[in-house]
Design a protein around this motif. Structure first.
Motif, PDB file in Angstrom:
ATOM      1  N   TRP A   1       0.879  -1.186   0.000  1.00 44.87           N
ATOM      2  CA  TRP A   1       0.000   0.000   0.000  1.00 44.87           C
ATOM      3  C   TRP A   1       0.907   1.225   0.000  1.00 44.87           C
ATOM      4  O   TRP A   1       1.585   1.503   0.991  1.00 44.87           O
TER       5      TRP A   1
ATOM      6  N   TYR B   1       0.463  -4.003  -5.872  1.00 47.30           N
ATOM      7  CA  TYR B   1       0.557  -2.742  -5.128  1.00 47.30           C
ATOM      8  C   TYR B   1      -0.677  -1.896  -5.406  1.00 47.30           C
ATOM      9  O   TYR B   1      -1.360  -2.038  -6.422  1.00 47.30           O
ATOM     10  N   TYR B   2      -0.951  -1.004  -4.447  1.00 43.70           N
ATOM     11  CA  TYR B   2      -2.115  -0.117  -4.512  1.00 43.70           C
ATOM     12  C   TYR B   2      -1.654   1.293  -4.139  1.00 43.70           C
ATOM     13  O   TYR B   2      -1.062   1.498  -3.079  1.00 43.70           O
TER      14      TYR B   2
ATOM     15  N   LEU C   1      -4.511   4.471   4.313  1.00 41.23           N
ATOM     16  CA  LEU C   1      -5.386   3.332   4.088  1.00 41.23           C
ATOM     17  C   LEU C   1      -6.846   3.764   3.998  1.00 41.23           C
ATOM     18  O   LEU C   1      -7.253   4.745   4.623  1.00 41.23           O
TER      19      LEU C   1
ATOM     20  N   VAL D   1      -0.803  -7.050   3.980  1.00 40.96           N
ATOM     21  CA  VAL D   1      -0.593  -5.727   3.401  1.00 40.96           C
ATOM     22  C   VAL D   1       0.641  -5.116   4.046  1.00 40.96           C
ATOM     23  O   VAL D   1       0.769  -5.107   5.281  1.00 40.96           O
TER      24      VAL D   1
ATOM     25  N   THR E   1       2.472  -1.536   4.201  1.00 39.13           N
ATOM     26  CA  THR E   1       2.346  -0.126   3.832  1.00 39.13           C
ATOM     27  C   THR E   1       3.726   0.497   3.670  1.00 39.13           C
ATOM     28  O   THR E   1       4.728  -0.003   4.207  1.00 39.13           O
TER      29      THR E   1
END
Length: 805
Positions: free
Chosen positions: A92, A122-123, A134, A150, A152
């Motif tokens: 993330w 990935y985001y 988030l 996840v 970050t």
């Protein structure tokens, strides 16, 4: 040209120890080495071993990633489990340059342990439709893809609610971040954040990308047989994120940036390039990658421009990591056009803001608050920063929704200057806001459009109450580090200054004062984009002259027209820059920062104290450490100001943590007036939660009512560790509950009108109680900041205080 009152200050030259001068002159001999020596000394680099490690990364011993302690161990253990059980992992990220490069580092680094695409994805949130951090919707999307872990980067520390939501969706979260820590640790599997470390720790100032790199480094150390690519391949990405994020570059942060710049230098010599996307970006911005400014003025702004203009910056990860040359060229061209569009928007909005300010009486507007329905929200932070610097006052720029919207809001950015704390100005207006977040000098906010006029009046009134004047530019100072001549400019001086690169917070680009100079061959032109269309972005070029030369030195002034340059003799502050001679406008250049015609009455001061501040801050030991540190010398208990004389130096020591720069500077001023050395000796802030502080205040009120005793405000503040304004809010909340505080001289007497109704009054008083809780939380945040602030930043703020006449 400066058109408001401004003091110009030059840091004085200091007689330095001969052995230190000789150490610096091994790198740059002669007069230019003298300039470098003064700069190192100004920046508190005064030990020869420290000097060598600062200049030469080969002499620096990097810190183990396991210095993060058990949090790193927990993260590695969870990643090992994911490897063994073939789980699907998601990164993330974030949409600014630090977040994008951090995402790229994890994409490549974790990609050595998890097959990309199949088990690693990935985001990156959209800047224009989502916020930093988030989100529930994004986590649900990842859960639907079968993600169970996840990781970050550059975000997550304060997202306890979202992390709990991820767990309900069957996903664990590892947080790598460098932003402010919450009062209560979120329920993540691991929280790797350098703010958990002491302020002087070599990992403490790392940015998001460097923290992500440390996670990958730990995996490489723990499972050395798995990776097929060297860890050093990631360093160019780390350098881009570190320098673009403008963090303090010391310790491992400086080491990683230096090593990363070495990697960037090699890209232009590689055929084919290991990173064709970065190579193409450098080509488009006519840079070679061998200077930190190639990142700060070239690559960094282009990465940031994508999210500012398009919102979705996820393709930037592909741009930085793909080996497909044609695809990278396409993405780089798209990035370049977005940056040109960003420049045009920024210039156009800045011009609109300037035109509107010309119609205002700024003497009655110490804080600039402007709104427009047409402004692009993605560039408002950049424009607000530009206006804040140009006009010397806090600036808030907002884009408003159409009045026909269901709940029209004004959204935008705030930037400050001259150490004026935005939090102190905005937080008291929290009841008028929809959302607000950031730090003391940069923030984002939104508010109902109907509250805008009230907010504008309230924040300007707040400024007058806090600073006692309508003139936000009062005391504004333009500081120069060295006085030079035009003849000094060029290769030798540049090499001397280059010893301090890469620059960052606490180690800014040296500013050079040139007195009694003038400009010739002045012309301006509009920048053209890749399609040869002229943009709204302007730069002025010139030759800089003084009596020491018979040939002018080339220079540039970004964002200014030819008519802004004064005619006749003047004083100028510049930064010396260099661009590859192969680049258009390359070679050595003077980048103009400020100019003042001799006919103007700028105030000059060369009385800046270079006397260091003593750092006696010590973290409080935990209960488990208490028995093992009893032999450690402790700072003796002090009052808010105590004196220690009879030794080699007289010391003024402060043990109450400040909550603003003004508070700190008051102590600096007192130390100077008394000709003492200032020592900062305050402990970490009280860890008590705001709700517990409220309960303590209610308990004190009930006790005073029951016993009939009185107490001073100072006694209550010392007991609760809160400030004047916070206590006032607390007393107002008590009043709304039916508890009156009656002033009798300096004492307060408490009277509870109807004790049996106190619980029933909680609902009525709830908004006032929330304002008190927010004020307590804000004070704790500020105190943590001043407990963790690097000594260099505190010293720099102190040197902005004028000596008394």
């Amino acid at each position: 040209m400066t058109d408001f009152p401004l003091s110009w200050r030059v840091v004085p030259q200091t007689e330095l120890p001969p052995e230190f001068v000789q150490a610096v002159q091994r790198y740059v001999p002669g007069r230019m080495g003298h300039f470098a020596t003064q700069l190192f000394w100004q920046r508190s680099i005064r030990d020869i071993d420290q000097l060598v490690a600062f200049i030469d990364p080969a002499a620096y011993q990097p810190t183990s990633p396991f210095a993060f302690g058990e949090e790193m161990e927990w993260a590695i253990a969870r990643l090992q489990q994911a490897m063994e059980q073939q789980e699907r992992v998601a990164i993330w990220g974030d949409f600014d340059a630090d977040g994008i490069t951090a995402t790229a580092v994890l994409w490549e680094g974790l990609g050595q342990f998890f097959p990309q695409v199949d088990r690693l994805t990935y985001y990156v949130p959209n800047r224009l439709t989502e916020s930093h951090g988030l989100s529930q919707s994004g986590l649900e999307e990842l859960a639907q893809q079968g993600v169970s872990l996840v990781v970050t980067c550059d975000t997550g520390s304060t997202h306890a609610t979202e992390i709990a939501a991820a767990q309900t969706l069957g996903m664990d979260v590892i947080v790598t971040d460098h932003h402010t820590l919450p009062e209560v640790r979120p329920g993540a599997i691991a929280l790797i954040n350098p703010r958990t470390l002491p302020a002087d720790h070599p990992l403490a100032p790392l940015s998001g990308v460097a923290v992500a790199y440390k996670l990958v480094e730990a995996l490489y150390e723990r499972f050395p047989s798995v990776p097929t690519r060297p860890l050093s391949d990631l360093l160019d990405l780390v350098a881009i994120g570190l320098i673009a994020d403008l963090v303090e570059l010391r310790g491992d942060g400086r080491y990683l940036a230096q090593r990363g710049i070495e990697q960037l230098k090699q890209l232009s010599r590689q055929t084919p390039s290991r990173r064709p996307g970065i190579t193409k970006l450098l080509e488009l911005c006519r840079r070679t990658g061998d200077r930190p400014t190639d990142i700060s003025f070239g690559i960094g702004p282009r990465i940031n421009a994508i999210s500012r203009i398009q919102g979705d910056a996820s393709f930037c990860v592909e741009l930085l990591t793909s080996q497909d040359k044609e695809r990278c060229q396409q993405l780089a061209l798209e990035t370049e056009l977005a940056n040109t569009r960003r420049q045009s928007l920024q210039r156009a909005i800045a011009q609109e803001v300037g035109d509107r300010l010309d119609q205002m009486d700024l003497s009655t507007h110490p804080v600039i608050v402007l709104e427009d329905p047409q402004w692009s929200v993605g560039v408002l932070g950049l424009v607000a920063g530009q206006i804040a610097q140009e006009y010397g006052r806090p600036t808030i720029l907002l884009r408003s929704d159409p009045p026909t919207a269901p709940t029209p809001l004004a959204r935008g950015s705030a930037r400050s200057t001259q150490q004026i704390d935005l939090y102190q100005l905005i937080q008291p207006q929290a009841h008028l806001l929809h959302r607000f977040g950031g730090h003391p000098f940069a923030a984002g906010l939104s508010l109902p459009l109907e509250n805008l006029a009230l907010f504008r009046d309230a924040i300007n009134r707040e400024f007058r109450e806090q600073h006692g004047t309508d003139d936000a530019t009062q005391g504004q100072v333009m500081e120069a580090n060295l006085t030079v001549t035009v003849a000094d400019l060029g290769q030798d001086l540049f090499r001397a200054l280059n010893l301090l690169e890469p620059y960052g917070v606490g180690n800014p680009v040296p500013r050079l004062l040139i007195r009694d100079c003038w400009f010739e061959r002045v012309w301006h032109r509009r920048i053209q984009d890749l399609q040869q269309r002229k943009t709204a972005y302007i730069k002025t070029e010139f030759e800089l002259w003084d009596e020491t030369v018979q040939r002018g030195f080339p220079g540039i002034w970004w964002g200014h027209y030819r008519d802004d340059v004064p005619t006749g003799r003047c004083h100028a502050i510049i930064e010396l820059d260099f661009r590859s001679p192969s680049a258009k406008g390359g070679g050595y250049q003077a980048r103009l920062v400020a100019v003042c015609a001799q006919s103007k009455s700028a105030t000059w001061s060369e009385r800046v104290s270079t006397q260091p501040i003593l750092d006696w801050r010590k973290p409080q030991p935990s209960e488990t450490e208490a028995d093992t540190v009893t032999a450690t010398p402790q700072v003796p208990p002090l009052a808010s100001m105590s004196e220690n004389s009879g030794t080699e130096m007289d010391i003024l020591s402060v043990d109450q943590c400040p909550t603003s720069w003004d508070e700190l500077q008051n102590w600096v001023q007192q130390a100077r007036q008394q000709q003492k050395i200032l020592a900062i000796a305050y402990p970490p802030p009280d860890p008590t939660q705001p709700e517990a502080v409220w309960q303590q205040l209610v308990g004190i009120a009930k006790y005073l009512d029951r016993t009939g005793k009185s107490a001073t405000c100072a006694q209550i503040q010392n007991r609760l560790q809160i400030g004047d304004r916070t206590l006032t809010l607390g007393l107002e909340a008590l009043r709304q509950m039916g508890i009156e505080a009656i002033a009798n001289g300096t004492y307060l007497t408490i009277r509870v009108s109807a004790p049996e109704h106190l619980n029933a009054q909680y609902r009525t008083a709830a908004p006032a109680i929330q304002r008190f809780l927010a004020a307590v939380q804000e004070e704790r945040f500020r105190q943590r900041y001043f407990c963790e602030a690097p000594l260099a930043a505190i010293q720099a703020a102190a040197e902005r205080v004028d000596w008394p006449d």
